[in-house]
Design a protein around this motif. Structure first.
Motif, PDB file in Angstrom:
ATOM      1  N   LEU A 170       0.874  -1.121   0.060  1.00  0.00           N
ATOM      2  CA  LEU A 170      -0.038   0.098   0.137  1.00  0.00           C
ATOM      3  C   LEU A 170       0.981   1.125   0.027  1.00  0.00           C
ATOM      4  N   MET A 171       1.953   1.191   0.655  1.00  0.00           N
ATOM      5  CA  MET A 171       2.940   2.258   0.802  1.00  0.00           C
ATOM      6  C   MET A 171       3.564   2.554  -0.592  1.00  0.00           C
ATOM      7  N   ALA A 172       3.915   1.259  -1.064  1.00  0.00           N
ATOM      8  CA  ALA A 172       4.703   1.365  -2.517  1.00  0.00           C
ATOM      9  C   ALA A 172       3.723   2.060  -3.366  1.00  0.00           C
ATOM     10  N   ALA A 173       2.458   1.732  -3.442  1.00  0.00           N
ATOM     11  CA  ALA A 173       1.056   2.097  -4.262  1.00  0.00           C
ATOM     12  C   ALA A 173       1.363   3.723  -4.149  1.00  0.00           C
ATOM     13  N   ALA A 174       1.267   4.087  -2.981  1.00  0.00           N
ATOM     14  CA  ALA A 174       1.195   5.503  -2.516  1.00  0.00           C
ATOM     15  C   ALA A 174       2.525   6.470  -3.263  1.00  0.00           C
ATOM     16  N   PHE A 175       3.661   5.696  -2.975  1.00  0.00           N
ATOM     17  CA  PHE A 175       5.067   6.304  -3.498  1.00  0.00           C
ATOM     18  C   PHE A 175       4.660   6.343  -5.131  1.00  0.00           C
ATOM     19  N   MET A 176       4.369   5.355  -5.784  1.00  0.00           N
ATOM     20  CA  MET A 176       4.035   5.238  -7.209  1.00  0.00           C
ATOM     21  C   MET A 176       2.956   6.279  -7.797  1.00  0.00           C
ATOM     22  N   GLU A 177       1.763   6.433  -6.735  1.00  0.00           N
ATOM     23  CA  GLU A 177       0.925   7.631  -7.178  1.00  0.00           C
ATOM     24  C   GLU A 177       1.606   8.987  -6.938  1.00  0.00           C
ATOM     25  N   ALA A 178       2.575   9.190  -6.124  1.00  0.00           N
ATOM     26  CA  ALA A 178       2.945  10.506  -6.000  1.00  0.00           C
ATOM     27  C   ALA A 178       4.059  10.735  -6.920  1.00  0.00           C
ATOM     28  N   GLY A 179       4.596   9.806  -7.740  1.00  0.00           N
ATOM     29  CA  GLY A 179       5.166   9.975  -9.047  1.00  0.00           C
ATOM     30  C   GLY A 179       6.786   9.757  -8.803  1.00  0.00           C
ATOM     31  N   CYS A 180       7.042   8.578  -8.089  1.00  0.00           N
ATOM     32  CA  CYS A 180       8.373   8.123  -7.849  1.00  0.00           C
ATOM     33  C   CYS A 180       8.913   7.409  -9.218  1.00  0.00           C
ATOM     34  N   ARG A 181      10.034   7.238  -9.301  1.00  0.00           N
ATOM     35  CA  ARG A 181      10.535   6.565 -10.646  1.00  0.00           C
ATOM     36  C   ARG A 181      10.859   5.042 -10.395  1.00  0.00           C
ATOM     37  N   PHE A 182       9.764   4.342  -9.918  1.00  0.00           N
ATOM     38  CA  PHE A 182       9.819   3.110  -9.715  1.00  0.00           C
ATOM     39  C   PHE A 182      10.655   2.242 -10.810  1.00  0.00           C
ATOM     40  N   TYR A 183      10.592   2.409 -11.913  1.00  0.00           N
ATOM     41  CA  TYR A 183      11.169   1.713 -12.945  1.00  0.00           C
ATOM     42  C   TYR A 183      12.717   1.727 -13.013  1.00  0.00           C
ATOM     43  N   GLU A 184      13.125   3.100 -12.736  1.00  0.00           N
ATOM     44  CA  GLU A 184      14.453   3.290 -12.744  1.00  0.00           C
ATOM     45  C   GLU A 184      15.078   2.959 -11.684  1.00  0.00           C
ATOM     46  N   ILE A 185      14.374   3.010 -10.386  1.00  0.00           N
ATOM     47  CA  ILE A 185      15.064   2.527  -9.233  1.00  0.00           C
ATOM     48  C   ILE A 185      15.220   1.009  -9.379  1.00  0.00           C
ATOM     49  N   ASN A 186      14.302   0.200  -9.444  1.00  0.00           N
ATOM     50  CA  ASN A 186      14.035  -1.460  -9.567  1.00  0.00           C
ATOM     51  C   ASN A 186      15.247  -1.727 -10.745  1.00  0.00           C
ATOM     52  N   LYS A 187      15.373  -0.996 -11.798  1.00  0.00           N
ATOM     53  CA  LYS A 187      16.190  -1.318 -12.836  1.00  0.00           C
ATOM     54  C   LYS A 187      17.894  -1.146 -12.040  1.00  0.00           C
ATOM     55  N   ALA A 188      18.152  -0.163 -11.536  1.00  0.00           N
ATOM     56  CA  ALA A 188      19.403   0.323 -11.189  1.00  0.00           C
ATOM     57  C   ALA A 188      19.873  -0.781  -9.698  1.00  0.00           C
ATOM     58  N   ALA A 189      18.881  -1.105  -9.079  1.00  0.00           N
ATOM     59  CA  ALA A 189      18.931  -1.720  -7.838  1.00  0.00           C
ATOM     60  C   ALA A 189      19.169  -3.525  -8.073  1.00  0.00           C
ATOM     61  N   PHE A 190      18.119  -3.866  -9.158  1.00  0.00           N
ATOM     62  CA  PHE A 190      17.885  -5.232  -9.242  1.00  0.00           C
ATOM     63  C   PHE A 190      18.416  -5.927 -10.573  1.00  0.00           C
ATOM     64  N   GLU A 191      18.414  -4.906 -11.721  1.00  0.00           N
ATOM     65  CA  GLU A 191      18.569  -5.812 -12.950  1.00  0.00           C
ATOM     66  C   GLU A 191      19.858  -5.021 -13.604  1.00  0.00           C
ATOM     67  N   THR A 192      20.891  -4.479 -12.901  1.00  0.00           N
ATOM     68  CA  THR A 192      21.875  -3.934 -13.576  1.00  0.00           C
ATOM     69  C   THR A 192      23.228  -4.295 -12.875  1.00  0.00           C
ATOM     70  N   VAL A 193      24.160  -4.996 -13.821  1.00  0.00           N
ATOM     71  CA  VAL A 193      25.294  -5.729 -12.974  1.00  0.00           C
ATOM     72  C   VAL A 193      26.431  -5.183 -13.932  1.00  0.00           C
ATOM     73  N   THR A 194      27.614  -5.134 -13.447  1.00  0.00           N
ATOM     74  CA  THR A 194      29.190  -4.910 -14.043  1.00  0.00           C
ATOM     75  C   THR A 194      29.527  -6.054 -14.459  1.00  0.00           C
ATOM     76  N   GLN A 195      30.733  -6.042 -15.382  1.00  0.00           N
ATOM     77  CA  GLN A 195      31.222  -7.411 -15.998  1.00  0.00           C
ATOM     78  C   GLN A 195      32.059  -7.862 -14.699  1.00  0.00           C
ATOM     79  N   ALA A 196      32.546  -6.893 -14.171  1.00  0.00           N
ATOM     80  CA  ALA A 196      33.289  -7.395 -12.770  1.00  0.00           C
ATOM     81  C   ALA A 196      32.436  -8.210 -11.751  1.00  0.00           C
ATOM     82  N   ARG A 197      31.171  -7.651 -11.665  1.00  0.00           N
ATOM     83  CA  ARG A 197      30.128  -8.527 -10.601  1.00  0.00           C
ATOM     84  C   ARG A 197      30.070 -10.031 -11.187  1.00  0.00           C
ATOM     85  N   LEU A 198      29.887 -10.005 -12.437  1.00  0.00           N
ATOM     86  CA  LEU A 198      29.598 -11.444 -12.788  1.00  0.00           C
ATOM     87  C   LEU A 198      30.857 -12.182 -12.934  1.00  0.00           C
TER      88      LEU A 198
END
Length: 315
Positions: A170-198
């Motif tokens: 419910l809180m996440a929904a409130a943040f999304m409705e307020a205009g948070c950049r949820f796609y960019e946040i999730n991509k940076a935190a969970f879907e982007t890795v460096t070659q060194a990380r691999l």
């Protein structure tokens, strides 16, 4: 003294010059909480400054981290997501005994502050910060929503961990409705890795061993691995969750060697049967039931033996 949300808001309402402290090796929850509170207080016309012993990791690039080094003498010090003053790192000598209010969700909190707002059923400290900002009648702007959403997403593994509740969504929904950049946040935190990380992940997986008839999976990240792959501390984010994902594993343990090569930082992730915080507390650490940590001095074989001995009580 333990206080509630309304009491914490009342204290903050009276204070005009606030220093906000985050824990060392900052994650999304401590920085999201810190900056969310900072921007909320500034919206009320107060002066606020955020301090952290270490720089923000790369994956938290979506948190609006404006320069907060405004000079003033604080009349109130708030620590967010800091269960133990030792976690303040290089800030502890100056602020360890001067924390007026601690806002936290860790059951292992030491109650070191003059006042403590502790909700250990909250998925993230950002949930509590949102409640405090609501009590202060602060408008939920896109910038504040970015901060708080980041804390929720990172502390729940993008809403996959068992600490996730209906209130979290419910809180996440409130943040999304307020205009948070949820796609960019999730991509940076969970879907982007460096070659060194691999590269370092590949070596770490090669070190994987099983114990207690496959109920425990243990993995090492040595300094040699870091140097050979060029991986940084930022590149290790999320690796602690890998061993627990293996079918049949109840406890996943990652041993990360410190820079001095004198010991290891332990990250433990568990499923339903084992209390990670209880296990790590036997070794001087703590955290949550499903995610906790500690630091153990010694060679790899010695540290591994201590971890397995502590786990015998459970497995």
């Amino acid at each position: 003294m333990k206080i509630n949300v309304e009491q914490a808001a009342a204290f903050l309402r009276q204070m005009d010059n606030v220093v906000i402290l985050c824990h060392k090796s900052p994650d999304g929850d401590t920085l999201g909480s810190g900056y969310g509170l900072l921007y909320g207080l500034r919206a009320l016309g107060k002066r606020a400054r955020l301090m952290c012993a270490d720089p923000a990791p790369r994956y938290l690039c979506c948190i609006p981290q404006e320069d907060t080094k405004e000079a003033f003498t604080p009349d109130f010090v708030v620590a967010v997501d800091v269960a133990d003053p030792a976690l303040l790192g290089s800030l502890e000598p100056e602020y360890g005994k001067k924390v007026d209010l601690c806002i936290d969700h860790h059951p292992s909190n030491l109650n070191y502050a003059q006042y403590t707002l502790l909700e250990d059923t909250s998925a993230a400290t950002c949930e509590i910060i949102f409640e405090v900002l609501q009590a202060l009648k602060v408008e939920l702007t896109p910038k504040i929503a970015d901060c708080l959403y980041t804390g929720l997403a990172t502390d729940t593994g993008c809403f996959k961990f068992s600490n996730t509740t209906a209130r979290t969504h419910l809180m996440a929904a409130a943040f999304m409705e307020a205009g948070c950049r949820f796609y960019e946040i999730n991509k940076a935190a969970f879907e982007t890795v460096t070659q060194a990380r691999l590269a370092v992940q590949q070596q770490a997986l090669a070190s994987l061993t099983y114990h207690f008839e496959g109920q425990c999976a243990l993995m090492e990240i040595s300094r040699d691995m870091m140097e050979q792959t060029g991986a940084t501390e930022d590149d290790l984010e999320g690796l602690s969750a890998l061993p627990r994902q293996i079918e049949g594993v109840e406890v996943g343990v990652v041993l990360r060697q410190n820079k001095e090569r004198t010991g290891y930082k332990i990250s433990m992730r568990t499923n339903q049967r084992v209390d990670a915080s209880a296990v790590c507390s036997l070794l001087g650490g703590g955290g949550h039931k499903r995610a906790a940590g500690c630091t153990v001095e010694g060679e790899f074989s010695q540290v591994r033996a201590k971890i397995l001995e502590a786990l015998q009580l459970w497995l």
